[in-house]
Write a protein that holds these residues in place. Sequence first.
Motif, mmCIF file in Angstrom:
data_model
loop_
_atom_site.group_PDB
_atom_site.id
_atom_site.type_symbol
_atom_site.label_atom_id
_atom_site.label_comp_id
_atom_site.label_asym_id
_atom_site.label_seq_id
_atom_site.Cartn_x
_atom_site.Cartn_y
_atom_site.Cartn_z
ATOM 1 N N GLY A 180 0.873 -1.280 0.265
ATOM 2 C CA GLY A 180 -0.059 0.177 -0.120
ATOM 3 C C GLY A 180 0.893 1.343 -0.128
ATOM 4 N N ASP A 181 1.947 1.101 -0.242
ATOM 5 C CA ASP A 181 2.876 2.694 -0.212
ATOM 6 C C ASP A 181 2.773 3.161 -1.461
ATOM 7 O OD1 ASP A 181 5.657 3.568 0.798
ATOM 8 O OD2 ASP A 181 5.214 4.211 -0.725
ATOM 9 N N LEU A 182 1.795 4.659 -1.406
ATOM 10 C CA LEU A 182 1.464 4.644 -2.574
ATOM 11 C C LEU A 182 2.512 6.230 -3.670
ATOM 12 C CD1 LEU A 182 0.117 8.875 -1.917
ATOM 13 C CD2 LEU A 182 1.759 7.684 -0.368
ATOM 14 N N ASN A 183 4.267 6.217 -3.117
ATOM 15 C CA ASN A 183 5.157 6.362 -4.021
ATOM 16 C C ASN A 183 5.229 5.778 -4.473
ATOM 17 O OD1 ASN A 183 4.890 9.195 -2.863
ATOM 18 N ND2 ASN A 183 5.814 8.432 -0.801
ATOM 19 N N ALA A 184 5.187 3.691 -3.708
ATOM 20 C CA ALA A 184 5.904 3.121 -4.271
ATOM 21 C C ALA A 184 4.852 2.364 -5.758
ATOM 22 C CB ALA A 184 6.395 1.749 -3.847
ATOM 23 N N GLN A 185 3.905 2.698 -5.953
ATOM 24 C CA GLN A 185 2.907 2.537 -6.446
ATOM 25 C C GLN A 185 2.643 3.693 -7.795
ATOM 26 O OE1 GLN A 185 -0.343 3.089 -3.769
ATOM 27 N NE2 GLN A 185 -0.150 0.817 -3.491
ATOM 28 N N TYR A 186 2.834 4.343 -7.602
ATOM 29 C CA TYR A 186 3.513 5.903 -7.997
ATOM 30 C C TYR A 186 4.781 5.585 -9.196
ATOM 31 C CZ TYR A 186 4.063 10.176 -10.809
ATOM 32 O OH TYR A 186 4.638 11.408 -11.967
ATOM 33 N N THR A 187 5.971 4.958 -8.514
ATOM 34 C CA THR A 187 6.822 4.956 -9.150
ATOM 35 C C THR A 187 6.695 3.153 -9.948
ATOM 36 O OG1 THR A 187 8.370 5.838 -7.305
ATOM 37 C CG2 THR A 187 9.549 4.289 -8.904
ATOM 38 N N LEU A 188 6.358 2.658 -9.760
ATOM 39 C CA LEU A 188 5.204 1.307 -11.322
ATOM 40 C C LEU A 188 5.104 2.137 -12.189
ATOM 41 C CD1 LEU A 188 5.391 -1.129 -7.686
ATOM 42 C CD2 LEU A 188 6.731 -0.939 -9.360
ATOM 43 N N GLY A 189 4.636 2.677 -11.767
ATOM 44 C CA GLY A 189 3.891 3.326 -12.526
ATOM 45 C C GLY A 189 4.403 4.299 -13.734
ATOM 46 N N GLN A 190 5.243 5.276 -13.334
ATOM 47 C CA GLN A 190 6.589 5.523 -14.314
ATOM 48 C C GLN A 190 7.038 4.419 -15.189
ATOM 49 O OE1 GLN A 190 7.910 8.166 -10.798
ATOM 50 N NE2 GLN A 190 7.331 10.145 -12.060
ATOM 51 N N HIS A 191 7.357 3.583 -13.956
ATOM 52 C CA HIS A 191 8.681 2.682 -14.910
ATOM 53 C C HIS A 191 7.672 2.029 -16.101
ATOM 54 C CE1 HIS A 191 11.886 2.751 -12.536
ATOM 55 N NE2 HIS A 191 11.784 2.977 -11.190
ATOM 56 N N SER A 192 6.552 1.737 -15.633
ATOM 57 C CA SER A 192 5.558 0.869 -16.589
ATOM 58 C C SER A 192 5.012 1.647 -17.949
ATOM 59 C CB SER A 192 4.329 0.585 -16.447
ATOM 60 O OG SER A 192 3.459 -0.144 -17.038
ATOM 61 N N GLU A 193 4.885 2.903 -17.531
ATOM 62 C CA GLU A 193 4.703 3.418 -18.827
ATOM 63 C C GLU A 193 5.894 3.807 -19.402
ATOM 64 O OE1 GLU A 193 3.641 8.728 -19.502
ATOM 65 O OE2 GLU A 193 4.113 7.911 -17.023
ATOM 66 N N LYS A 194 7.478 4.406 -19.213
ATOM 67 C CA LYS A 194 8.557 4.154 -19.689
ATOM 68 C C LYS A 194 8.779 3.383 -20.764
ATOM 69 C CE LYS A 194 10.118 7.796 -16.701
ATOM 70 N NZ LYS A 194 11.024 8.199 -15.637
ATOM 71 N N ASP A 195 8.349 1.893 -19.979
ATOM 72 C CA ASP A 195 8.532 0.832 -20.593
ATOM 73 C C ASP A 195 7.864 0.072 -21.890
ATOM 74 O OD1 ASP A 195 9.836 -2.193 -21.795
ATOM 75 O OD2 ASP A 195 9.155 -2.986 -19.199
ATOM 76 N N GLU A 196 8.777 1.063 -23.066
ATOM 77 C CA GLU A 196 7.689 -0.132 -24.232
ATOM 78 C C GLU A 196 6.947 -1.280 -24.717
ATOM 79 O OE1 GLU A 196 11.220 0.221 -27.575
ATOM 80 O OE2 GLU A 196 11.461 2.771 -26.826
ATOM 81 N N ASN A 197 7.607 -2.424 -23.726
ATOM 82 C CA ASN A 197 6.634 -3.435 -23.721
ATOM 83 C C ASN A 197 5.675 -3.483 -22.710
ATOM 84 O OD1 ASN A 197 8.971 -4.475 -26.027
ATOM 85 N ND2 ASN A 197 10.553 -4.471 -24.514
ATOM 86 N N SER A 198 5.655 -2.546 -22.036
ATOM 87 C CA SER A 198 4.619 -2.221 -20.826
ATOM 88 C C SER A 198 3.301 -3.123 -21.355
ATOM 89 C CB SER A 198 4.861 -1.470 -19.769
ATOM 90 O OG SER A 198 3.687 -1.682 -18.918
ATOM 91 N N ASN A 199 2.412 -3.429 -20.625
ATOM 92 C CA ASN A 199 1.025 -3.176 -20.852
ATOM 93 C C ASN A 199 0.253 -1.712 -20.240
ATOM 94 O OD1 ASN A 199 -2.138 -3.843 -21.017
ATOM 95 N ND2 ASN A 199 -1.515 -5.966 -20.868
ATOM 96 N N PRO A 200 -0.335 -0.887 -20.851
ATOM 97 C CA PRO A 200 -1.695 0.358 -20.603
ATOM 98 C C PRO A 200 -1.847 0.032 -19.138
ATOM 99 C CG PRO A 200 -0.887 0.131 -22.802
ATOM 100 C CD PRO A 200 -0.640 -1.279 -22.619
ATOM 101 N N ALA A 201 -2.224 -0.800 -19.873
ATOM 102 C CA ALA A 201 -3.377 -1.082 -18.843
ATOM 103 C C ALA A 201 -2.761 -1.913 -17.416
ATOM 104 C CB ALA A 201 -4.585 -3.201 -18.866
ATOM 105 N N ARG A 202 -1.227 -2.583 -17.165
ATOM 106 C CA ARG A 202 -0.866 -2.391 -16.320
ATOM 107 C C ARG A 202 -0.271 -0.900 -15.519
ATOM 108 N NH1 ARG A 202 0.004 -6.100 -12.290
ATOM 109 N NH2 ARG A 202 1.830 -6.058 -11.943
ATOM 110 N N THR A 203 0.125 -0.060 -16.436
ATOM 111 C CA THR A 203 0.614 0.994 -15.835
ATOM 112 C C THR A 203 -0.864 1.707 -15.298
ATOM 113 O OG1 THR A 203 1.613 1.308 -18.195
ATOM 114 C CG2 THR A 203 1.627 3.255 -17.006
ATOM 115 N N LEU A 204 -1.939 1.339 -15.579
ATOM 116 C CA LEU A 204 -2.376 2.538 -15.690
ATOM 117 C C LEU A 204 -3.258 2.289 -13.799
ATOM 118 C CD1 LEU A 204 -5.286 4.810 -15.625
ATOM 119 C CD2 LEU A 204 -6.219 2.524 -16.693
ATOM 120 N N TYR A 205 -3.049 0.350 -13.780
ATOM 121 C CA TYR A 205 -3.755 -0.319 -12.487
ATOM 122 C C TYR A 205 -2.929 0.727 -11.201
ATOM 123 C CZ TYR A 205 -3.784 -3.851 -8.817
ATOM 124 O OH TYR A 205 -3.573 -4.776 -7.447
ATOM 125 N N TRP A 206 -1.167 0.396 -11.526
ATOM 126 C CA TRP A 206 -0.483 1.445 -10.458
ATOM 127 C C TRP A 206 -0.372 2.702 -10.590
ATOM 128 C CZ3 TRP A 206 1.042 -1.856 -6.790
ATOM 129 C CH2 TRP A 206 1.340 -2.914 -7.940
#
Length: 752
Positions: free
Chosen positions: A447-473
Amino acid sequence: MGTKLQQGKYTIGRVLGRGGFGITYLGANTFLGRTVAIKELFVEGITTRSSSSRVVPSQVEAFEQEKNRFTREAQLLTQFDHPNIVKVLDGFEENNTGYLVMEHLTGMTLAEKIANSGALKSDEVLTISLQVTEALEVVHQAGMLHRDIKPENIFITDSGRVVLIDFGTARHFEANKTSNHTRMVTPGYAPLEQYATSAKAGAYTDFYSLGATLYHALLGKAPPASIDRVTGAALEALPLPAGHPLQQVIGKSLSLQVQERPQNARELRQLLTRGVPAPRAAEPVSVPAPRKPAPSPPPPPALSPEEMYARGVRHQQGDGVLKDEKQAAHWYRQAADRGHASAQNDLGFLYMKGRGVVQSHAEAAKLFKAAAEQGHPIAQYNLAVLYEHGTGVTQSLVQAFDWYRKAARQDHLKAQSRLARMYEKGLGIPADPREALFWYEKAAEQGDLNAQYTLGQHSEKDENSNPARTLYWYQKAAQQGHREAQFWVAQSHAEGHGTPINLQQAAFWYRKAADQGHLDAQYRLGLMLEQGLGVSEDRKHALEQFQKAAQGGIVDAQFKVGLFFEEGWGTKSDPAQAALWYRRAADQGHQVAQNNLGVLFEAGHGVMQSLQQAIHWYRQAAQGGNAAAQYNLALLYEEGRGLVKDDGQAFFWFKKAAEQGEAEAQFSAGSMLEKGQGVNRDEIQAFEWYRKAADQNHPEALLQLGKMYEQGRGTPKNRAAAIECYQLAQDQGLEEAEERLKKLLKPRWKLF
């Protein structure tokens, strides 16, 4: 007041303070919406200011030396990240001088406090001395001396934080080595070695100045200058109880002999934290033999460390007893001395904050370490933070990493997030993206919100990432109130990233972020309210959102506020307010605002009519590529209003606007080519521009195009095409088109 710096990034407000070498202003970072202090190099006696805010030195060489000193101060302060040292956020040159952007502190200097309240109490002076010692330890460990410690350079915030400021005279030093330096002295506070241009200097040099400052705080006046003390000037007695630690600290620090002063911050801290000695036992006296006493009741059973700790918790929280952090500290100390880890950690926290005890980061670190070594995860985390920032201990990212990892392995949430960041940035350990991701996910799942946001950032920058996964975090962090995540979730719903477009959800999350002061979210929510996208159209509330974003420096929002006031949308029409907001956006390069401001100046709406101002703003926008401004500027050149009539310049700007699809400009360019006005006559080119304007249903262009088709000028004759053009122009009310159409449709044979 209101001066912009760094292309509008910073705005200067009122003066906070003024000295011989500079002026400090209240300022704002307009992009972040953050209040800051901005220090400007402005040397009294050798600098003046021009009408354009440029600083003009009368002694160039001397000013350049001061500018170099100012730059060194900025470079020095950026090394430090310590609560007792003023934080520098930015530094730059502009207006031919230097600027430092610093944290904005609210409170007063020690000098102002003494002037307002008189001499301070000994406990208050002791607290100040401990915090200044913490700051000096960091400065000295960096191989620097402050060289100008005095009440004016010690700031006490409203929250009680003591901050060392003004490092303008700071210099590097090597212990016990003689060095040449510029003589900088403040009588009363400077030791003898500062009066020499070549002398040994060390931490003890700053400690003399600190001792003089503490003397001033206790007596309400500075001590005699050290150079006068050599010839007999005496120090006054200090108003302190016997055995008070400040008595020895000030006495040693103000010694004229450097070897008699404290030699480092650790030694000084030991003197400051040494308790007041207990009173001596009374001498025995002869008394009659007492009667045989009655038997004493048995002593109460000794408390266990757990019971002592529980008493401390009750006193700290006010649970069934009066809330008293001094009592809490007493019981925590009793338990801590018996090895109770939680008591050691909680007492360390009180020392960190200076609550119930005299603040001491070093004592806090000692207590945290004792608990951490027993496996206490919170203490392990707290100790890691101190090692990371060098607070109360020598900074060590390796130690910080080690203690974060120990706490993280015990599922300490914040430690997991910090550990992930250290793996990501390579702090105290070689960078390891996989380990960073592992620990971010551990923290995020807890439940750490900063970690959740950071994972969203990482997922957004990853070309192979699923946009739905980015949105999830991002959604996880947004639901916990992370405003950047809320803004990103709104963007996802508005643009269909990782989810179907849903304007209602977009508006919902824009509002969440906007309510927390997110400027871009306020602007986007304003757009949705203006256009009725995902919400009911509401121009009044749209204007409110635009105004919030505009005040935070969002240029597009400033333009929108100007437009709403000009058109009377959601408010009464107010051309003066429109001009004000257009000007703010125009000053930051907003081309439509520049053009609209030009229109107001040309018409005299909301501002005094001025063709020169209109031309200025039209030209700014036109040179930036704004088609409407290019057309307006061309008209002034064509008509000779406000400037010398120039058909060549008129055609130049008409063509610029025409190339961007401006129909009126296309027609005007065609007309000038057809007549050879300001350009060589060219009916073929004229025909092409008329056709482009006619394609946008421009009535006069349709009429002229019909004439050229009818007469075969610039194009082969085409009666049918001419009739079609005349009909379209006639439909828009052009009488000449109607007359020409009648002539073309009139029968061409005679009846006999």
